[in-house]
Design a protein around this motif. Structure first.
Motif, PDB file in Angstrom:
ATOM      1  N   ILE A  12      -7.081  42.408 -10.175  1.00 11.42           N
ATOM      2  CA  ILE A  12      -6.365  40.822 -10.323  1.00 11.42           C
ATOM      3  C   ILE A  12      -5.179  41.159  -8.969  1.00 11.42           C
ATOM      4  CG2 ILE A  12      -4.773  39.324 -11.279  1.00 11.42           C
ATOM      5  CD1 ILE A  12      -5.447  40.821 -14.112  1.00 11.42           C
ATOM      6  N   THR A  13      -5.238  39.755  -8.243  1.00 11.80           N
ATOM      7  CA  THR A  13      -4.097  40.042  -7.171  1.00 11.80           C
ATOM      8  C   THR A  13      -3.883  38.481  -7.235  1.00 11.80           C
ATOM      9  OG1 THR A  13      -6.057  41.007  -5.536  1.00 11.80           O
ATOM     10  CG2 THR A  13      -4.094  39.681  -4.925  1.00 11.80           C
ATOM     11  N   LEU A  14      -2.266  38.684  -7.251  1.00 11.71           N
ATOM     12  CA  LEU A  14      -1.190  37.046  -7.777  1.00 11.71           C
ATOM     13  C   LEU A  14      -0.913  37.247  -5.943  1.00 11.71           C
ATOM     14  CD1 LEU A  14       0.409  35.098  -8.704  1.00 11.71           C
ATOM     15  CD2 LEU A  14       2.069  37.337  -9.045  1.00 11.71           C
ATOM     16  N   HIS A  15      -1.106  35.875  -5.554  1.00  7.59           N
ATOM     17  CA  HIS A  15      -0.970  35.694  -4.404  1.00  7.59           C
ATOM     18  C   HIS A  15       0.804  34.342  -3.932  1.00  7.59           C
ATOM     19  CE1 HIS A  15      -3.969  37.222  -2.103  1.00  7.59           C
ATOM     20  NE2 HIS A  15      -4.883  36.267  -2.806  1.00  7.59           N
ATOM     21  N   LEU A  37     -15.605  43.920 -11.470  1.00  8.36           N
ATOM     22  CA  LEU A  37     -14.820  44.514 -11.921  1.00  8.36           C
ATOM     23  C   LEU A  37     -14.037  43.768 -13.391  1.00  8.36           C
ATOM     24  CD1 LEU A  37     -11.696  45.831  -8.884  1.00  8.36           C
ATOM     25  CD2 LEU A  37     -13.978  46.979 -10.526  1.00  8.36           C
ATOM     26  N   ALA A  38     -13.887  42.588 -13.188  1.00  9.24           N
ATOM     27  CA  ALA A  38     -13.367  41.888 -15.206  1.00  9.24           C
ATOM     28  C   ALA A  38     -14.248  42.048 -15.721  1.00  9.24           C
ATOM     29  CB  ALA A  38     -13.601  40.213 -14.589  1.00  9.24           C
ATOM     30  N   ASP A  41     -14.742  45.519 -16.991  1.00  6.56           N
ATOM     31  CA  ASP A  41     -13.763  46.113 -17.695  1.00  6.56           C
ATOM     32  C   ASP A  41     -13.481  45.101 -19.704  1.00  6.56           C
ATOM     33  OD1 ASP A  41     -11.100  47.281 -17.561  1.00  6.56           O
ATOM     34  OD2 ASP A  41      -9.797  45.586 -18.332  1.00  6.56           O
ATOM     35  N   GLY A  42     -14.172  44.250 -19.395  1.00  3.02           N
ATOM     36  CA  GLY A  42     -14.096  43.295 -20.513  1.00  3.02           C
ATOM     37  C   GLY A  42     -13.576  42.563 -20.548  1.00  3.02           C
ATOM     38  N   ILE A  43     -12.789  41.447 -19.531  1.00  7.08           N
ATOM     39  CA  ILE A  43     -11.729  40.398 -19.480  1.00  7.08           C
ATOM     40  C   ILE A  43     -12.835  39.017 -20.156  1.00  7.08           C
ATOM     41  CG2 ILE A  43     -10.606  39.386 -18.098  1.00  7.08           C
ATOM     42  CD1 ILE A  43      -8.876  41.921 -16.572  1.00  7.08           C
ATOM     43  N   GLU A  44     -12.293  38.708 -21.374  1.00  6.54           N
ATOM     44  CA  GLU A  44     -13.147  36.973 -21.348  1.00  6.54           C
ATOM     45  C   GLU A  44     -11.754  36.102 -20.717  1.00  6.54           C
ATOM     46  OE1 GLU A  44     -13.587  37.997 -25.753  1.00  6.54           O
ATOM     47  OE2 GLU A  44     -15.265  39.292 -25.173  1.00  6.54           O
ATOM     48  N   THR A  45     -10.872  36.347 -21.006  1.00  8.39           N
ATOM     49  CA  THR A  45     -10.025  34.794 -20.518  1.00  8.39           C
ATOM     50  C   THR A  45      -8.908  34.974 -19.635  1.00  8.39           C
ATOM     51  OG1 THR A  45      -8.277  35.014 -22.515  1.00  8.39           O
ATOM     52  CG2 THR A  45     -10.425  33.232 -22.270  1.00  8.39           C
ATOM     53  N   LEU A  46      -9.096  34.270 -18.672  1.00  5.48           N
ATOM     54  CA  LEU A  46      -7.326  34.899 -17.642  1.00  5.48           C
ATOM     55  C   LEU A  46      -6.048  33.354 -17.817  1.00  5.48           C
ATOM     56  CD1 LEU A  46      -6.159  37.070 -15.885  1.00  5.48           C
ATOM     57  CD2 LEU A  46      -7.487  35.560 -13.900  1.00  5.48           C
ATOM     58  N   GLY A 128      -4.599  39.343 -18.870  1.00  2.00           N
ATOM     59  CA  GLY A 128      -6.216  39.156 -19.262  1.00  2.00           C
ATOM     60  C   GLY A 128      -6.770  39.729 -19.915  1.00  2.00           C
ATOM     61  N   GLU A 129      -7.585  38.766 -21.374  1.00  2.00           N
ATOM     62  CA  GLU A 129      -7.393  38.932 -23.227  1.00  2.00           C
ATOM     63  C   GLU A 129      -8.698  39.642 -22.211  1.00  2.00           C
ATOM     64  OE1 GLU A 129      -5.898  38.241 -25.061  1.00  2.00           O
ATOM     65  OE2 GLU A 129      -4.633  36.686 -25.098  1.00  2.00           O
ATOM     66  N   ARG A 130      -8.831  40.944 -23.144  1.00  2.00           N
ATOM     67  CA  ARG A 130     -10.368  41.942 -23.519  1.00  2.00           C
ATOM     68  C   ARG A 130     -11.135  42.098 -24.514  1.00  2.00           C
ATOM     69  NH1 ARG A 130      -8.017  46.818 -22.410  1.00  2.00           N
ATOM     70  NH2 ARG A 130     -10.466  47.456 -20.746  1.00  2.00           N
TER      71      ARG A 130
END
Length: 405
Positions: A12-15, A37-38, A41-46, A128-130
Motif C-alpha cells: 500500500i502506498t499513500l500519496h 501482493l494484495a 496477502d488475502g486482502i479483500e477490501t480497502l 485492508g480487510e483480509r
C-alpha cells in the motif's frame, strides 16, 4: 561497480503531501494498491478513514508500582471505501490499482497539539480487510490549524498593515540597591502591546518596552556616567520568554505543566516566522535618552533619571489557545530587564491569548483562489505545531488491535 538491489514493491502506498491543513479544508490524495501482493496477502477490501482525537495520559505512582491512566476523546471520524476484490475501474497497470480519496475536514476543530502526555492528533488511516480476519493498516499523521473567522482575519490584516488601534500597558516597578546595605534606587518598565482579545498566530505583533531608572538621592557633583542603576541600552541585554501552561485530565486525575516553549536572550534574535513562511529577524529600534537631573529637597541634592525605549515585533507560530474538558493550554509573555546585583532583575509578564490566523482555503473545484480569501492565503508550512518527527511519520501495523493515534 557494486550493483544495487531494486526497491521492493510496497503493498500500500499513500500519496498525500505533508502540509499544514486548515479546519474546514477539503483534502485530496490517492492510494496505490499492489494487486499481486494484495491477492497473495488475502486482502479483500480497502478503506480509508480520516480521524481526529484528543489523547491524554497520566502516570500514577503507588507503593510498589505505577500505572498509566489514558483517555481518548474522539473529535470526528469519516470513512470511504477505496477498493473491493474484482474492482478494476481504476487500474493504472496490471499490477497497480490507484484509489483517489477526498475528505472535508470539519470546520470547528481544535489545532494539532503535542506534549509529552497530551496530544491532539489528526491522521489518515488505510485499512485492508483480509480473509484471515486480521487487518493491514497504514497510518499517516498530519497537522491541522484552526480556521480563522472573518473578524480574526481583519485583526490579522490590521496588525500586518501597522497597528493604529488602542494599546494596553503592563507596568512594573521596584526598588533595588547595589549591595546589602545603603539606600534604594528605583527602576520601572512599561510594556505596550495592542489592546486585543487575541493575537493571530504567525503574525508580527508590535510592542514597545520603556525602561526608566532613578538613582538614590545624591550630590549633583557625583559623576553621572558611573551611577547605579543604568538602563540597558542594547537589545542583547533583554530576555523574552513565552511560557505555556498545559493542564490535562484523565478521569479524576489532572496534571499542570509549565514550560518555556520559546526564549531568547537578545531581542534582535526574537522569533521572526511570519505568515509568508520566510524566517526573518525583526528589527529592534532602541532610543536612549540623555540623563535628567531631578532636584530634591536639599540644595544640589537630587537623583539622576535615565530611560531607554525598545520597539520591535514578535511573531508566535504556536498552536492557538485552546480549552476542552480533558486538555487546556494557555500562554504567558514575559520580558526580563537585567540589573546588576542579586534579585535585581525586573520582570514584566502578561497573559496572551493566541488565535487562528489563516482562512480555510476553498476547494480546488471552486473558481476562487487564495487571493480571494480575505486577507491571508494558505497556512505556512513552518507553524510550530506537533514537531515534524511526529506528523511526518507513517506507521505500518499488522495488529488489528493497535491504534495509530
Amino acid at each position: 561497480m557494486a550493483s544495487t538491489s531494486p526497491q521492493q514493491p510496497r503493498l500500500i502506498t499513500l500519496h498525500f503531501p505533508n502540509l499544514v491543513r486548515v479546519a474546514g479544508e477539503t483534502i485530496e490524495g490517492h492510494v496505490d494498491l499492489n494487486l499481486p501482493l494484495a491477492r497473495k496477502d488475502g486482502i479483500e477490501t480497502l478503506q480509508i478513514e480520516l480521524r481526529g482525537v484528543i489523547e491524554t495520559q497520566i502516570y500514577k505512582r503507588y507503593t510498589h508500582t505505577g500505572i498509566w491512566y489514558k483517555e481518548a476523546v474522539a473529535l470526528f471520524s469519516s470513512r470511504e471505501s477505496l477498493w473491493t476484490t474484482g474492482d478494476a475501474s481504476n487500474e493504472t497497470s496490471p499490477d497497480t490499482f490507484s484509489c483517489p480519496f477526498r475528505f472535508t475536514i470539519p470546520d470547528n476543530l481544535p489545532p494539532s497539539f503535542y506534549h509529552t502526555c497530551a496530544t491532539i492528533g489528526y491522521s489518515l488511516e488505510i485499512v485492508g480487510e483480509r480473509s484471515s480476519g486480521k487487518k493491514r493498516r497504514l497510518c499517516r499523521f498530519f497537522p491541522v490549524t484552526s480556521a480563522a473567522s472573518h473578524h480574526q482575519l481583519l485583526t490579522k490584516e490590521s496588525l500586518r498593515q501597522g497597528w493604529t488601534g488602542p494599546w494596553r500597558e503592563i507596568k512594573r516597578d521596584q526598588k533595588i540597591r547595589q549591595g546589602l546595605w545603603g539606600d534604594y534606587s528605583h527602576v520601572s518598565a512599561t510594556l505596550s502591546i495592542p489592546e486585543l482579545s487575541f493575537f493571530p498566530i504567525a503574525t508580527p505583533i508590535p510592542y514597545s518596552l520603556y525602561i526608566v531608572t532613578e538613582t538614590k538621592t545624591l550630590d549633583r557633583s557625583e559623576s553621572k556616567n558611573s551611577l547605579f542603576p543604568t538602563p540597558p541600552t542594547q537589545s542583547s541585554k533583554l530576555t523574552q520568554v513565552l511560557r505555556r501552561t498545559t493542564d490535562y485530565r484523565v478521569r479524576d486525575c489532572d496534571t499542570l505543566f509549565n514550560d518555556n516553549i520559546y526564549e531568547t536572550f537578545d531581542l534582535q534574535k526574537a522569533q521572526g516566522l511570519a505568515d509568508d513562511t520566510v524566517e526573518c529577524t525583526p528589527a529592534v529600534e532602541a532610543v536612549v535618552d540623555e540623563p535628567e537631573w531631578v532636584p530634591r529637597d536639599k540644595k544640589d541634592r537630587g537623583i539622576w533619571r535615565r530611560s531607554a525605549r525598545f520597539t520591535s515585533t514578535i511573531t508566535l507560530p504556536f498552536a492557538p489557545t485552546f480549552s476542552s474538558k480533558t486538555l487546556v493550554w494557555q500562554y504567558m509573555l514575559q520580558f526580563v530587564v537585567p540589573f546588576p546585583g542579586m534579585k535585581n532583575d525586573l520582570s514584566l509578564e502578561t497573559p496572551i491569548k493566541l488565535g487562528p490566523g489563516f482562512a480555510c482555503p476553498p476547494p480546488r473545484s471552486s473558481n476562487l483562489t487564495y487571493a480571494d480569501v480575505l486577507p491571508a492565503g494558505p497556512a505556512p508550512s513552518m507553524l510550530d505545531l506537533p514537531p515534524p518527527a511526529y506528523w511526518e511519520k507513517e506507521e505500518h501495523d499488522w495488529d488489528d488491535e493497535k491504534h495509530c493515534i
